[in-house]
Design a protein around this motif. Structure first.
Motif, PDB file in Angstrom:
ATOM      1  N   UNK A  12       0.680  -1.290   0.242  1.00 47.33           N
ATOM      2  CA  UNK A  12      -0.315   0.236  -0.181  1.00 47.33           C
ATOM      3  C   UNK A  12       0.984   1.165   0.363  1.00 47.33           C
ATOM      4  N   UNK A  13       1.635   1.535  -1.157  1.00 51.90           N
ATOM      5  CA  UNK A  13       2.060   3.455  -1.433  1.00 51.90           C
ATOM      6  C   UNK A  13       1.445   4.056  -2.201  1.00 51.90           C
ATOM      7  N   UNK A  14       1.288   4.961  -1.293  1.00 50.25           N
ATOM      8  CA  UNK A  14       0.473   6.277  -2.154  1.00 50.25           C
ATOM      9  C   UNK A  14       1.272   7.074  -3.088  1.00 50.25           C
ATOM     10  N   UNK A  15       0.630   6.570  -4.556  1.00 47.06           N
ATOM     11  CA  UNK A  15       1.706   7.178  -5.651  1.00 47.06           C
ATOM     12  C   UNK A  15       0.620   7.987  -6.516  1.00 47.06           C
ATOM     13  N   UNK A  16      -0.854   7.959  -5.876  1.00 50.76           N
ATOM     14  CA  UNK A  16      -1.815   8.455  -6.760  1.00 50.76           C
ATOM     15  C   UNK A  16      -2.274   9.485  -5.916  1.00 50.76           C
ATOM     16  N   UNK A  17      -2.863  10.896  -6.299  1.00 46.16           N
ATOM     17  CA  UNK A  17      -3.153  11.149  -5.411  1.00 46.16           C
ATOM     18  C   UNK A  17      -4.615  11.143  -4.702  1.00 46.16           C
ATOM     19  N   UNK A  45      13.661  11.973  -4.697  1.00 48.99           N
ATOM     20  CA  UNK A  45      12.843  12.857  -5.810  1.00 48.99           C
ATOM     21  C   UNK A  45      12.457  11.735  -6.683  1.00 48.99           C
ATOM     22  N   UNK A  46      13.152  10.901  -7.374  1.00 50.29           N
ATOM     23  CA  UNK A  46      12.660  10.062  -8.384  1.00 50.29           C
ATOM     24  C   UNK A  46      10.959   9.239  -8.178  1.00 50.29           C
ATOM     25  N   UNK A  47      10.716   9.562  -6.807  1.00 49.99           N
ATOM     26  CA  UNK A  47       9.208   8.819  -6.171  1.00 49.99           C
ATOM     27  C   UNK A  47       8.059   9.948  -6.641  1.00 49.99           C
ATOM     28  N   UNK A  48       8.674  11.175  -6.472  1.00 54.26           N
ATOM     29  CA  UNK A  48       8.079  12.168  -7.481  1.00 54.26           C
ATOM     30  C   UNK A  48       8.027  12.664  -8.219  1.00 54.26           C
ATOM     31  N   UNK A  49       9.130  12.034  -8.921  1.00 54.27           N
ATOM     32  CA  UNK A  49       8.753  12.099 -10.843  1.00 54.27           C
ATOM     33  C   UNK A  49       7.306  10.730 -11.114  1.00 54.27           C
ATOM     34  N   UNK A  53       4.604  10.703 -13.023  1.00 56.19           N
ATOM     35  CA  UNK A  53       4.219  10.280 -14.709  1.00 56.19           C
ATOM     36  C   UNK A  53       3.310   9.550 -14.437  1.00 56.19           C
ATOM     37  N   UNK A  54       2.828   8.089 -12.938  1.00 60.03           N
ATOM     38  CA  UNK A  54       1.300   7.824 -13.440  1.00 60.03           C
ATOM     39  C   UNK A  54      -0.001   8.600 -13.269  1.00 60.03           C
ATOM     40  N   UNK A  55      -0.318  10.074 -12.762  1.00 64.33           N
ATOM     41  CA  UNK A  55      -0.828  10.546 -12.499  1.00 64.33           C
ATOM     42  C   UNK A  55      -1.004  11.274 -13.904  1.00 64.33           C
ATOM     43  N   UNK A  56       0.286  11.334 -14.605  1.00 64.14           N
ATOM     44  CA  UNK A  56      -0.107  11.960 -16.291  1.00 64.14           C
ATOM     45  C   UNK A  56      -1.145  11.269 -16.782  1.00 64.14           C
ATOM     46  N   UNK A  57      -0.155   9.858 -16.438  1.00 63.07           N
ATOM     47  CA  UNK A  57      -0.899   8.190 -17.245  1.00 63.07           C
ATOM     48  C   UNK A  57      -1.836   8.083 -17.414  1.00 63.07           C
ATOM     49  N   UNK A 124      -5.375  19.455  -7.531  1.00 60.66           N
ATOM     50  CA  UNK A 124      -4.897  19.554  -8.555  1.00 60.66           C
ATOM     51  C   UNK A 124      -4.647  20.280  -9.904  1.00 60.66           C
ATOM     52  N   UNK A 125      -3.767  20.989  -8.924  1.00 61.00           N
ATOM     53  CA  UNK A 125      -3.391  22.241  -9.265  1.00 61.00           C
ATOM     54  C   UNK A 125      -2.480  21.916 -11.180  1.00 61.00           C
ATOM     55  N   UNK A 126      -1.045  21.263 -11.375  1.00 62.11           N
ATOM     56  CA  UNK A 126      -1.074  21.034 -12.235  1.00 62.11           C
ATOM     57  C   UNK A 126      -1.871  20.343 -12.927  1.00 62.11           C
ATOM     58  N   UNK A 127      -2.968  19.597 -12.858  1.00 57.72           N
ATOM     59  CA  UNK A 127      -3.345  18.659 -13.932  1.00 57.72           C
ATOM     60  C   UNK A 127      -4.814  19.336 -13.851  1.00 57.72           C
TER      61      UNK A 127
END
Length: 136
Positions: A12-17, A45-49, A53-57, A124-127
């Motif tokens: 259970x790792x929070x990668x998505x908002x 930093x890699x996790x933030x990238x 990327x996963x959110x945009x995908x 989510x401001x960027x998206x």
């Protein structure tokens, strides 16, 4: 789930908002070190990238789903068609009623997950621009 070189790091790792809580999946990365604790991994930093990327995908996949064409029924091909003297197909009354009753799969999906997308537009401001295109 988060994997590093096919080794499970976290179930259970929070990668998505939060607003994308309906999405589940697996991420396998070769870029992350295997011997780090969870706190260091979250600050990486890699996790933030990867998060970005996963959110945009996911947003792109939803966008493609919304733009996809209405699936055609295979039953139409099997049914006998009425043809007039000029060779034109005469639509039956049943087909006209079915056309009105059909709903695009994205519309059905949207009815379930619209609150999540709307929350994403707010949070989510960027998206925001990408998400606002998905709102119906």
């Amino acid at each position: 789930k988060l994997y590093v070189r096919k080794v499970l790091i976290s179930d259970d790792f929070e990668l998505l908002p939060k607003y994308m809580s309906f999405v589940t999946g697996v991420v396998d990365s070769d870029d992350l070190p295997l011997n780090v604790n969870r706190e260091t991994l979250q600050e990486s930093k890699i996790i933030s990238i990867i998060r970005k990327k996963v959110t945009r995908k996911v947003i792109d996949m939803i966008s493609k789903f919304s733009k996809s064409e209405m699936p055609e029924d295979e039953e139409k091909e099997e049914a006998e068609l009425e043809i007039d003297e000029e060779g034109n197909i005469i639509p039956s009354e049943d087909e006209e009623e079915e056309k009105e009753d059909k709903v695009h799969p994205y519309t059905a999906w949207y009815e379930k997950f619209a609150p999540s997308l709307k929350m994403g537009v707010v949070e989510d401001e960027p998206n925001r621009k990408r998400l606002s295109k998905l709102i119906r």
